[in-house]
Design a protein around this motif. Sequence first.
Motif, short mmCIF file in Angstrom:
data_model
loop_
_atom_site.label_atom_id
_atom_site.label_comp_id
_atom_site.label_asym_id
_atom_site.label_seq_id
_atom_site.Cartn_x
_atom_site.Cartn_y
_atom_site.Cartn_z
N UNK A 54 0.86 -1.19 0.00
CA UNK A 54 0.00 0.00 0.00
C UNK A 54 0.89 1.24 0.00
N UNK A 55 0.32 2.36 -0.34
CA UNK A 55 1.05 3.61 -0.27
C UNK A 55 1.01 4.13 1.16
N UNK A 56 2.16 4.55 1.64
CA UNK A 56 2.27 5.02 3.01
C UNK A 56 2.55 6.51 2.99
N UNK A 57 1.84 7.26 3.82
CA UNK A 57 2.07 8.70 3.88
C UNK A 57 2.91 9.04 5.11
N UNK A 58 3.89 9.91 4.86
CA UNK A 58 4.79 10.35 5.91
C UNK A 58 4.99 11.85 5.76
N UNK A 59 5.51 12.46 6.79
CA UNK A 59 6.01 13.82 6.66
C UNK A 59 7.48 13.71 6.30
N UNK A 60 7.89 14.45 5.29
CA UNK A 60 9.29 14.47 4.89
C UNK A 60 9.91 15.75 5.44
N UNK A 61 10.94 15.60 6.27
CA UNK A 61 11.63 16.74 6.87
C UNK A 61 13.02 16.85 6.28
N UNK A 62 13.29 17.97 5.63
CA UNK A 62 14.60 18.21 5.04
C UNK A 62 15.31 19.25 5.88
N UNK A 63 16.45 18.85 6.47
CA UNK A 63 17.25 19.76 7.28
C UNK A 63 18.34 20.36 6.41
N UNK A 64 18.41 21.67 6.39
CA UNK A 64 19.39 22.37 5.58
C UNK A 64 20.67 22.62 6.38
N UNK A 65 21.77 22.18 5.84
CA UNK A 65 23.08 22.39 6.45
C UNK A 65 23.87 23.30 5.52
N UNK A 66 24.40 24.39 6.04
CA UNK A 66 25.16 25.32 5.22
C UNK A 66 26.61 24.86 5.20
N UNK A 67 27.08 24.54 4.01
CA UNK A 67 28.44 24.02 3.86
C UNK A 67 29.40 25.19 3.66
N UNK A 68 30.32 25.33 4.58
CA UNK A 68 31.33 26.38 4.49
C UNK A 68 32.43 25.90 3.54
N UNK A 69 32.75 26.69 2.53
CA UNK A 69 33.77 26.25 1.58
C UNK A 69 35.14 26.12 2.24
N UNK A 70 35.87 25.11 1.84
CA UNK A 70 37.21 24.90 2.39
C UNK A 70 38.29 25.25 1.38
N UNK A 71 37.90 25.43 0.15
CA UNK A 71 38.87 25.74 -0.88
C UNK A 71 38.26 26.80 -1.80
N UNK A 72 38.74 28.03 -1.70
CA UNK A 72 38.18 29.12 -2.49
C UNK A 72 39.11 29.49 -3.64
N UNK A 73 38.51 29.87 -4.75
CA UNK A 73 39.28 30.45 -5.84
C UNK A 73 39.75 31.84 -5.38
N UNK A 74 40.75 32.36 -6.01
CA UNK A 74 41.31 33.65 -5.62
C UNK A 74 40.24 34.75 -5.61
N UNK A 75 39.42 34.80 -6.65
CA UNK A 75 38.38 35.84 -6.74
C UNK A 75 37.33 35.66 -5.64
N UNK A 76 36.96 34.42 -5.34
CA UNK A 76 36.00 34.18 -4.26
C UNK A 76 36.53 34.69 -2.93
N UNK A 77 37.80 34.39 -2.67
CA UNK A 77 38.43 34.86 -1.43
C UNK A 77 38.43 36.39 -1.36
N UNK A 78 38.73 37.02 -2.48
CA UNK A 78 38.73 38.49 -2.53
C UNK A 78 37.34 39.04 -2.21
N UNK A 79 36.31 38.41 -2.74
CA UNK A 79 34.94 38.86 -2.47
C UNK A 79 34.59 38.72 -1.00
#
Length: 104
Positions: A54-79
């Motif tokens: 049968x089809x089962x109904x659920x609540x879908x919870x999506x947790x957002x995690x903000x990923x901090x960059x560990x490797x920036x291009x030169x222009x990104x770092x400047x910004x």
Amino acid sequence: LYYELEIDPIEAVLGSKKKIKIPLIWDRVIEIAPWTQYNKIIKFKNDWIPSIWRDIKWDLLITLKIKIPTNLAKRERELYEEIAKEKNIDHADHKWIFGRLFWE
């Protein structure tokens, strides 16, 4: 059902639409609101999962995690440095000798 999604800091600040593939369900397009904070939960109420019996109904919870960059291009770092300067944020200056070895 719980799902964690990593997003870019720019997506968190400006907002975006993102297509994701959730196992066992299908592709979803979620809307990330501007100024989204770390661990924000987006809820899809009564989402369904196909089943043999049968089809089962659920609540879908999506947790957002903000990923901090560990490797920036030169222009990104400047910004990022320009933003820090505008906000008067005292940030680590990697112009000293070891910083040059690892950042440039």
